[in-house]
Write a protein that holds these residues in place. Structure first.
Motif, PDB file in Angstrom:
ATOM      1  N   ASN A   1      18.993  32.658  31.359  1.00 23.25           N
ATOM      2  CA  ASN A   1      19.795  31.500  32.184  1.00 23.25           C
ATOM      3  C   ASN A   1      18.827  30.446  32.494  1.00 23.25           C
ATOM      4  OD1 ASN A   1      22.080  32.166  31.823  1.00 23.25           O
ATOM      5  ND2 ASN A   1      22.497  33.280  33.693  1.00 23.25           N
ATOM      6  N   ALA A   2      17.604  30.647  33.202  1.00 17.70           N
ATOM      7  CA  ALA A   2      16.586  29.988  33.696  1.00 17.70           C
ATOM      8  C   ALA A   2      15.994  28.955  32.678  1.00 17.70           C
ATOM      9  CB  ALA A   2      15.669  30.261  34.694  1.00 17.70           C
ATOM     10  N   SER A   3      15.414  30.014  31.681  1.00 19.66           N
ATOM     11  CA  SER A   3      14.540  29.566  30.636  1.00 19.66           C
ATOM     12  C   SER A   3      15.314  28.588  29.472  1.00 19.66           C
ATOM     13  CB  SER A   3      14.104  30.555  29.975  1.00 19.66           C
ATOM     14  OG  SER A   3      14.820  31.622  29.197  1.00 19.66           O
ATOM     15  N   VAL A   4      16.571  28.890  29.444  1.00 19.66           N
ATOM     16  CA  VAL A   4      17.436  28.206  28.385  1.00 19.66           C
ATOM     17  C   VAL A   4      17.647  26.755  29.047  1.00 19.66           C
ATOM     18  CG1 VAL A   4      19.610  28.089  27.445  1.00 19.66           C
ATOM     19  CG2 VAL A   4      18.364  30.289  27.206  1.00 19.66           C
ATOM     20  N   ALA A   5      17.729  26.840  30.218  1.00 17.01           N
ATOM     21  CA  ALA A   5      18.385  25.704  30.887  1.00 17.01           C
ATOM     22  C   ALA A   5      17.428  24.429  30.241  1.00 17.01           C
ATOM     23  CB  ALA A   5      18.067  25.631  32.306  1.00 17.01           C
ATOM     24  N   ALA A   6      16.233  24.531  30.138  1.00 15.56           N
ATOM     25  CA  ALA A   6      15.374  23.263  29.720  1.00 15.56           C
ATOM     26  C   ALA A   6      15.960  22.983  28.127  1.00 15.56           C
ATOM     27  CB  ALA A   6      14.006  23.684  29.662  1.00 15.56           C
ATOM     28  N   GLU A   7      16.335  23.811  27.443  1.00 18.14           N
ATOM     29  CA  GLU A   7      16.840  23.490  26.100  1.00 18.14           C
ATOM     30  C   GLU A   7      17.972  22.673  26.133  1.00 18.14           C
ATOM     31  OE1 GLU A   7      16.258  26.592  23.163  1.00 18.14           O
ATOM     32  OE2 GLU A   7      15.125  27.664  24.554  1.00 18.14           O
ATOM     33  N   LEU A   8      18.876  22.808  27.175  1.00 21.77           N
ATOM     34  CA  LEU A   8      20.119  22.124  27.171  1.00 21.77           C
ATOM     35  C   LEU A   8      20.045  20.649  28.032  1.00 21.77           C
ATOM     36  CD1 LEU A   8      22.054  25.046  28.922  1.00 21.77           C
ATOM     37  CD2 LEU A   8      22.322  24.396  26.679  1.00 21.77           C
ATOM     38  N   ALA A   9      18.741  20.236  28.007  1.00 20.35           N
ATOM     39  CA  ALA A   9      18.814  18.969  28.602  1.00 20.35           C
ATOM     40  C   ALA A   9      19.515  17.794  27.852  1.00 20.35           C
ATOM     41  CB  ALA A   9      17.271  18.599  28.862  1.00 20.35           C
ATOM     42  N   GLY A  10      20.167  17.072  28.698  1.00 23.36           N
ATOM     43  CA  GLY A  10      20.937  15.744  28.074  1.00 23.36           C
ATOM     44  C   GLY A  10      22.250  16.122  27.825  1.00 23.36           C
ATOM     45  N   ILE A  11      22.668  17.426  27.633  1.00 22.62           N
ATOM     46  CA  ILE A  11      24.183  17.823  27.499  1.00 22.62           C
ATOM     47  C   ILE A  11      25.016  17.524  28.767  1.00 22.62           C
ATOM     48  CG2 ILE A  11      25.736  19.503  26.391  1.00 22.62           C
ATOM     49  CD1 ILE A  11      23.589  20.704  25.087  1.00 22.62           C
TER      50      ILE A  11
ATOM     51  N   GLU B   1      26.906  15.527  32.045  1.00 25.13           N
ATOM     52  CA  GLU B   1      26.481  14.663  32.849  1.00 25.13           C
ATOM     53  C   GLU B   1      25.623  15.190  33.867  1.00 25.13           C
ATOM     54  OE1 GLU B   1      29.163  12.600  35.058  1.00 25.13           O
ATOM     55  OE2 GLU B   1      30.307  12.030  33.447  1.00 25.13           O
ATOM     56  N   ARG B   2      25.311  16.460  33.837  1.00 23.85           N
ATOM     57  CA  ARG B   2      24.612  17.077  34.868  1.00 23.85           C
ATOM     58  C   ARG B   2      24.646  18.665  34.709  1.00 23.85           C
ATOM     59  NH1 ARG B   2      25.965  18.748  40.073  1.00 23.85           N
ATOM     60  NH2 ARG B   2      28.180  18.313  39.598  1.00 23.85           N
ATOM     61  N   GLN B   3      23.797  19.346  35.387  1.00 22.13           N
ATOM     62  CA  GLN B   3      23.725  20.791  34.862  1.00 22.13           C
ATOM     63  C   GLN B   3      23.267  21.594  36.206  1.00 22.13           C
ATOM     64  OE1 GLN B   3      21.253  21.379  31.639  1.00 22.13           O
ATOM     65  NE2 GLN B   3      22.261  20.272  30.150  1.00 22.13           N
ATOM     66  N   GLU B   4      23.727  22.643  36.215  1.00 23.90           N
ATOM     67  CA  GLU B   4      23.511  23.246  37.420  1.00 23.90           C
ATOM     68  C   GLU B   4      23.137  24.856  36.983  1.00 23.90           C
ATOM     69  OE1 GLU B   4      22.779  22.973  41.250  1.00 23.90           O
ATOM     70  OE2 GLU B   4      24.561  21.523  40.716  1.00 23.90           O
ATOM     71  N   THR B   5      21.901  25.308  37.297  1.00 24.18           N
ATOM     72  CA  THR B   5      21.548  26.690  36.925  1.00 24.18           C
ATOM     73  C   THR B   5      21.515  27.678  37.958  1.00 24.18           C
ATOM     74  OG1 THR B   5      19.960  25.699  35.525  1.00 24.18           O
ATOM     75  CG2 THR B   5      19.678  27.921  35.581  1.00 24.18           C
ATOM     76  N   LEU B   6      22.916  28.611  37.591  1.00 25.15           N
ATOM     77  CA  LEU B   6      22.839  29.688  38.637  1.00 25.15           C
ATOM     78  C   LEU B   6      22.295  30.969  38.228  1.00 25.15           C
ATOM     79  CD1 LEU B   6      26.577  29.061  39.665  1.00 25.15           C
ATOM     80  CD2 LEU B   6      24.363  28.127  40.787  1.00 25.15           C
ATOM     81  N   PRO B   7      21.810  32.025  39.223  1.00 29.19           N
ATOM     82  CA  PRO B   7      21.414  33.276  38.529  1.00 29.19           C
ATOM     83  C   PRO B   7      22.042  33.938  37.557  1.00 29.19           C
ATOM     84  CG  PRO B   7      21.411  33.283  41.199  1.00 29.19           C
ATOM     85  CD  PRO B   7      22.195  31.762  40.842  1.00 29.19           C
ATOM     86  N   ASP B   8      23.360  33.762  37.549  1.00 32.63           N
ATOM     87  CA  ASP B   8      24.259  34.525  36.568  1.00 32.63           C
ATOM     88  C   ASP B   8      24.756  33.629  35.498  1.00 32.63           C
ATOM     89  OD1 ASP B   8      25.899  33.279  38.319  1.00 32.63           O
ATOM     90  OD2 ASP B   8      27.477  34.540  38.109  1.00 32.63           O
TER      91      ASP B   8
END
Ligand SMILES: Nc1ncnc2c1ncn2[C@@H]1O[C@H](COP(=O)(O)OP(=O)(O)O)[C@@H](O)[C@H]1O
Ligand SMILES: [Mg+2]
Lengths: 297, 304
Positions: free
Chosen positions: B238-248, B250-257
């Protein structure tokens, strides 16, 4: 998010709530609670006691039966046969042992009941069953809870000592007409011990067996060193002070004055009464403060 | 009906309630939403006129509870967080005894108790012992007890915590009926669905402070997007993918699960994710909830 329920039938809901209206408005309720709140709580207390009414009745009737029978046929016969009785009427006439010990039995029974009612039930009101928190959210005040509880304990004490006295009479254990007043003084003795215990119980946050310790190191020694089964004067001076501070001794001595006219200066009788009243009032005041603090957190 | 200004309660040095202000109007359903330890119960006990405030101003029906405790409490019905029914009394007697505290006569209380048992669907339990009731039944009995004086204002501290879903729905139905009949409800909860269903207006509290105030819909509009896309890539990724989602979105929130993407159109956001060649294990598009509002405001989940 979809609503998973709907007001099935709003008209029915309305009808259901158009229920009985109370005959008092909130301010009238509050005024009544301010005036009679202690009695309202007493009413609750007595109703709850009906739930364990059998225990109350069995204790009140069983205790005198067991002790009087045991002492009457056993110990008293033995003592009377073997001693030039330690206690004596003013004239020096010996007193039958049963007469000597009866006021002590009565005082003891009251203290036992007062201990029962002021240990676990009090702690449970704060902790396990939390029964104090219900009325505390109603118009009643914490002081009224304390008062109602004290009145309830007094009712149970009078029931206990009254019944006990009725058993003492046919056993021939009371010589003077003033003996009936032991019903009151023994109940006072119960409060003198019970109300400080109530204050203590109200302070306990964690049950670590404190009440067992109270039983073992306070109640039991009191019974042994309070001139119950033999006069305090028979004890060595070094332990006599236990009797002097013991509500049981004061309550017992009062009973002896009333029941068979034990010779004693008037000031000492006044000290007995005053000391018992002092302990009861101190316990009551302390309990009021502790209840208010704990329930008002 | 209630007005609180800078209401504060300290236990030692710790401020359990730290200067909160709000108003509640007649007939309104007002909620306090927040996680455990937020200070909800402490606030309710001050409103209920049992706990003295450390500072601030508080008026219930125009009365200061510190001075007019019995008068304030006579106006209220209170359902505490922990049930405190008297187990030495039968179900119906619990109601009658409680009514006596309000100075009400038996001639009123006997029929009233029967009426309330019916309302709480406990008529057949009238003579039961408290021990024999389920958790949901005890809760309904506690609510019935709180209504014995027909209060215009009811305080409910976590009314459905610990109940199974069916018991909760029965309870919500009862509360909704009270609301319909014009009773002012003040309730605390850490369930966002409960807050959304029952509250007209609420405050979000955390660590004794108000984070936001408004109707559930307004709070969501203000602090979140219309929809949320939930993606699960497996807990390590989850955490590592979050970077590749940038810009999709309005806003993103990365939780453990999982990763949350806030967007007004969740499906469109999901298409963008696929277009970047990412293959989540599961995806879910849903409407924003108060949970998202809370997460936004505090960076934490409501229920941990
Ligand atoms: N009687 C008390 N003594 C000391 N601290 C308390 C007491 N009651 C509550 N607290 C503390 O105050 C804070 C708020 O508690 P509470 O009002 O019960 O929160 P909530 O109901 O939102 O879970 C917590 O940190 C709690 O530990
Ligand atoms: Mg709470």
């Amino acid at each position: 998010m979809t609503r998973t329920w709907q007001p099935a039938d709003a008209a029915a809901a309305g009808r259901q709530r158009a229920g009985l209206r109370p005959p008092l408005d909130p301010l009238q309720s509050a005024a009544r609670a301010r005036r009679f709140g202690s009695l309202y709580y007493l009413e609750h207390w007595l109703r709850a006691m009906r739930g364990y009414g059998w225990t109350v009745a069995l204790t009140a009737v069983g205790t005198p039966l067991v002790y009087l029978f045991g002492l009457g046929v056993g110990l008293a016969a033995l003592v009377d046969a073997n001693t030039s009785a330690a206690a004596s009427l003013g004239s020096g006439r010996p007193v039958p042992y049963l007469v000597f010990v009866a006021p002590a039995l009565l005082a003891t029974a009251a203290i036992m009941v007062a201990t029962d009612e002021n240990t676990y039930p009090v702690m449970s009101g704060f902790k396990w069953r939390r029964t104090y928190y219900g009325p505390n959210a109603s118009p009643l005040s914490s002081h009224q809870l304390v008062n109602g509880h004290c009145l309830g304990v007094l009712c149970r004490l009078l029931l206990t000592t009254g019944l006990y006295f009725l058993f003492l009479l046919p056993a021939g254990a009371v010589l003077e007409a003033s003996g009936w007043m032991m019903i009151l003084t023994s109940a006072l003795g119960g409060l003198a011990f019970g109300l400080p215990v109530m204050a203590y119980a109200a302070r306990i946050e964690e049950d670590k067996g404190q009440f067992a310790l109270v039983q073992r190191f306070i109640v039991m020694p009191l019974f042994l060193f309070s001139g119950t089964y033999f006069p305090l004067e028979a004890m060595p001076l070094v332990v006599r002070w236990i009797g002097w501070i013991s509500p049981l001794w004061h309550s017992t001595e009062l009973g002896r004055v009333l029941s068979y006219g034990q010779a004693e200066p008037a000031w000492l009788t006044a000290v007995h009464l005053g000391y018992l009243a002092l302990l009861a009032v101190a316990g009551w005041l302390a309990a009021r403060r502790i209840y208010a603090r704990r329930l008002g957190k | 009906m209630i007005s609180a200004r800078n209401l504060t309660k300290k236990f030692g040095d710790v401020a359990a309630v730290d200067g909160i202000s709000f108003e509640v109007r007649a007939g309104e359903s007002f909620g306090l939403l927040g996680p455990n330890g937020a200070g909800k119960s402490t606030t309710m006990r001050m409103i209920g006129g049992v706990s003295r405030r450390s500072s601030g101003e508080l008026a219930i029906m125009g009365l200061d509870p510190d001075r007019y405790g019995p008068e304030v409490r006579a106006h209220l019905g209170v359902v505490p967080q922990q049930d405190n029914l008297d187990e030495e009394l039968r179900v119906r007697d619990n109601l009658i005894v409680y009514g006596r505290y309000f100075g009400l006569p038996h001639s009123y209380l006997r029929p009233k108790a029967d009426e309330l048992l019916e309302f709480a669907q406990l008529t057949d339990k009238a003579k039961s012992k408290i021990d024999a009731l389920s958790g949901g039944m005890k809760r309904r009995l506690t609510i019935a007890r709180s209504l014995i004086n027909e209060p215009r204002m009811l305080l409910l501290d976590e009314p459905t915590t610990g109940l199974d879903p069916q018991a909760r729905h029965i309870l919500w139905d009862r509360l909704f009926r009270l609301k319909e009949s014009g009773v002012t409800l003040i309730l605390t909860t850490h369930y966002m669905d409960e807050a959304e269903q029952l509250c007209d207006r609420l405050i979000v509290v955390d660590k004794g402070r108000i984070m936001a105030e408004g109707s559930p819909a307004a709070l969501i509009r203000e602090h979140s997007t219309r929809e949320v896309l939930e993606l699960r890539f497996g807990s390590e990724r989850n955490a590592s993918v979050a970077a590749e989602l940038a810009g999709i979105g309005e806003r993103q929130e990365t939780l453990p699960d999982r990763v949350l993407i806030y967007a007004d159109d969740g499906e469109a956001a999901l298409e963008q994710v696929s277009a970047r060649g990412l293959r989540p294990l599961t995806t879910l598009v849903r409407r924003s909830s108060l949970e998202d509002v809370f997460l936004r405001l505090t960076g934490r989940s409501l229920i941990d």
